[in-house]
Design an enzyme around this catalytic site. Structure first.
Site, PDB file in Angstrom:
ATOM      1  N   SER A  69       0.996  -1.358   0.066  1.00  0.00           N
ATOM      2  CA  SER A  69      -0.146   0.087   0.161  1.00  0.00           C
ATOM      3  C   SER A  69       1.010   1.067  -0.114  1.00  0.00           C
ATOM      4  O   SER A  69       1.793   1.294   0.938  1.00  0.00           O
ATOM      5  CB  SER A  69      -0.823  -0.096   1.197  1.00  0.00           C
ATOM      6  OG  SER A  69      -1.283   1.229   1.293  1.00  0.00           O
ATOM      7  N   ARG A  70       0.749   2.049  -1.197  1.00  0.00           N
ATOM      8  CA  ARG A  70       1.678   3.056  -1.286  1.00  0.00           C
ATOM      9  C   ARG A  70       1.209   4.525  -0.398  1.00  0.00           C
ATOM     10  O   ARG A  70       2.099   5.325  -0.397  1.00  0.00           O
ATOM     11  CB  ARG A  70       1.927   3.528  -2.734  1.00  0.00           C
ATOM     12  CG  ARG A  70       2.949   2.373  -3.178  1.00  0.00           C
ATOM     13  CD  ARG A  70       3.361   3.011  -4.569  1.00  0.00           C
ATOM     14  NE  ARG A  70       2.281   2.710  -5.770  1.00  0.00           N
ATOM     15  CZ  ARG A  70       2.346   1.403  -6.365  1.00  0.00           C
ATOM     16  NH1 ARG A  70       3.355   0.622  -6.046  1.00  0.00           N
ATOM     17  NH2 ARG A  70       1.513   1.496  -7.188  1.00  0.00           N
TER      18      ARG A  70
END
Ligand code: ATP
Ligand code: MG
Length: 511
Positions: free
Chosen positions: A367-368
């Site tokens: 998850s950036r």
């Protein structure tokens, strides 16, 4: 008799009044002609002033929209009744773009991409009609993604927390649980303030049926809209489906509310885009997709956003799904989508067939947006979980080839196997935040080490009930505030110790 004559008089009066206000005279109108038609596409000539995306009306009331403009021809994508259109038919521009009904009247309904009901529950009561192509919010109108969307899936909420306004791709081979992850996230919103839109593009009717049954059967119907453009539908309907679904969700976002959109799936959407492009004779590029396929998906997903306070603070979270071939993430459409989104949940066929469901590959998923979107309680509980698990996976690989590991390594292996067990989850059984927090606390405090692996599954199954019995106040507090302090932590641990003691420990539990 007198009644009828007064009615006729009234009608005559109204007609005269209307005639009085109507200006009579010549009126210019452009009338096009169908040159060629087939495969859901019509090539139309004689409409020089038509604009891109304009809605066109055919002789017998069918509709389509202008997708390709050439010097002397317009490529029109048809919506339905394709067989009834013939070469030589007349076509008129409507001066308007494609619009869909929006509003709370859509909640609980199953509609097609033009907002026409498919569920036999009568007409849709729309608040207004909005165009399917709307601009993405400007940078100045956006806020950072910081609030969590609880998916109810332990592996997602603890390791790859999803934020409101984020775009997270769900990607993997065929039939390994992609749709299930997304549907579980929707089901978990049944008691939240998030409205869900599930968009099925090019899916088999049986899959769509299963999705509808799951969402409606688990009590999430009143909070969701289902948009269906099936595999048998025209490529035009499949093409507009994601855009139409986003417009329906934006109604809620723009009113300070929160929406979650699932697009199942964008690989099929890209295929319909390619089909339309090839039929309208645009030049093919890589893998025969037209050059603008990246732009089409980027334009769509940019509409997911968290709005600033000045704009009401609403959000639109997107969970697009993409299918890979033999786990190949570097194919054209997967790489495009990975670079457009803010992270991906990668499902792995090998894990799925080994029985690890949901089959999330912890190594390649990311998850950036980062941990700041995670609910405080889970962040406090799960801080070292990811590291512990990654170390376990490495250790497991090294010790697979035999050799007697020492006691410390054995402990690590035991712990890791329990982490893996709590990341497993049956379908359509999302967990509450408090249950997830408790589960993570339990594994980290070593409460599960003495249980066998089936025992861990058993432990999870009864956990919610045990917490409600032994620590109801702590549960309601965590559910309400989403945060965890030492007293709450202690209360949960006490409750779980009591619960674990009531379970029969397995003799000599080993991973
Ligand atoms: N967590 C789970 N527990 C048990 N069964 C699961 C789980 N997740 C998925 N399944 C099962 O796996 C099968 C495939 O799931 P699903 O339809 O979600 O996969 P998909 O990747 O979306 O497939 P497709 O490529 O056909 O769209 C279904 O029969 C589903 O019931
Ligand atoms: Mg699916």
């Amino acid at each position: 008799m007198t009644d009828a004559s007064t009615q006729a008089d009234a009608w005559l009066d109204r007609s005269r009044a209307r005639l009085g206000t109507t200006t009579l005279g010549p009126r210019a109108e452009q009338i096009g002609r169908v040159e060629e038609v087939g495969d859901g596409i019509a090539l139309v000539s004689g409409l020089p002033d038509v604009r891109l995306d304009e809605l066109l009306r055919f002789d017998r009331g069918q509709f389509g929209f202008a997708q390709v403009l050439e010097r002397d021809r317009v490529g029109c994508v048809l919506f339905d009744d394709v067989d009834a259109i013939q070469a030589g038919d007349t076509v008129r521009g409507t001066g308007d773009v494609v619009r869909v009904p929006v509003g709370p009247g859509l909640l609980g309904r199953v509609v097609d991409p033009l907002g026409r009901p498919l569920d036999g529950k009568g007409p849709i009561v729309a608040e207004t009609m909005e165009p399917i192509e709307r601009p993405a919010p400007a940078i100045i109108d956006r806020d950072l993604v910081t609030q969590p969307v609880q998916t109810g899936l332990v592996v997602v909420d603890t390791l790859f927390a999803l934020g409101r306004g984020q775009r997270e791709l769900i990607i993997g081979d065929r039939a390994i649980g992609k749709t299930t992850v997304a549907i579980d996230a929707i089901i978990n919103q049944k008691d939240s303030d998030i409205v869900c839109v599930y968009i099925a593009v090019g899916q088999k009717s049986s899959s769509v049926r299963r999705a509808i049954d799951a969402i409606h059967g688990q009590g999430a119907a009143e909070r969701s809209i289902i948009v269906v453009a099936g595999a048998a539908g025209s490529p035009g309907l499949q093409w507009i489906a994601p855009f139409a679904g986003f417009t329906m969700a934006e109604y809620f976002r723009d009113r300070g509310r929160h929406a979650l959109v699932v697009i199942d799936d964008l690989t099929k959407h890209a295929a319909s885009h390619r089909e339309i492009a090839l039929l309208t004779r645009q030049s093919p590029g890589r893998e025969a997709y037209p050059g603008d396929v990246f732009y089409v998906h980027a334009r769509l997903l940019e509409r997911a956003s968290k709005l600033s306070k000045a704009k009401g603070g609403g959000s639109l979270t997107a969970l697009p799904i993409a299918e890979t071939d033999a786990g190949n993430l570097s194919a054209y459409i997967p790489t495009n989508l990975i670079s457009i989104t803010d992270g991906q949940i990668v499902l792995d066929a090998k894990l799925f067939h080994e029985g690890q469901k949901p089959a999330v590959d912890v190594g390649t998923s990311v998850s950036r947006v980062g941990g700041k979107t995670q609910s405080h309680a889970l962040r406090a509980a799960a801080d070292t979980l990811r590291l512990d698990y990654a170390q376990f996976l490495e250790l497991e690989m090294f010790t697979r080839f035999g050799g007697m590991p020492d006691a410390r390594v054995r402990d690590q292996l035991t712990r890791g196997a329990r982490i893996r067990a709590i990341l497993e989850q049956p379908q359509h059984a999302p967990l509450r935040l408090a249950d997830e927090v408790a589960l993570v606390l339990a594994v980290q405090a070593g409460l599960l080490d003495s249980l066998s692996l089936p025992g861990v599954i058993e432990f999870r199954r009864g956990l919610g009930e045990a917490l409600d019995r032994n620590a109801p106040n702590a549960v309601s507090q965590i559910q309400k505030t989403g945060s965890l302090d030492d007293t709450l932590k202690q209360a949960l641990q006490e409750a779980m110790k009591k619960y674990a003691a009531s379970m029969v420990p397995a003799k000599g539990a080993q991973p």
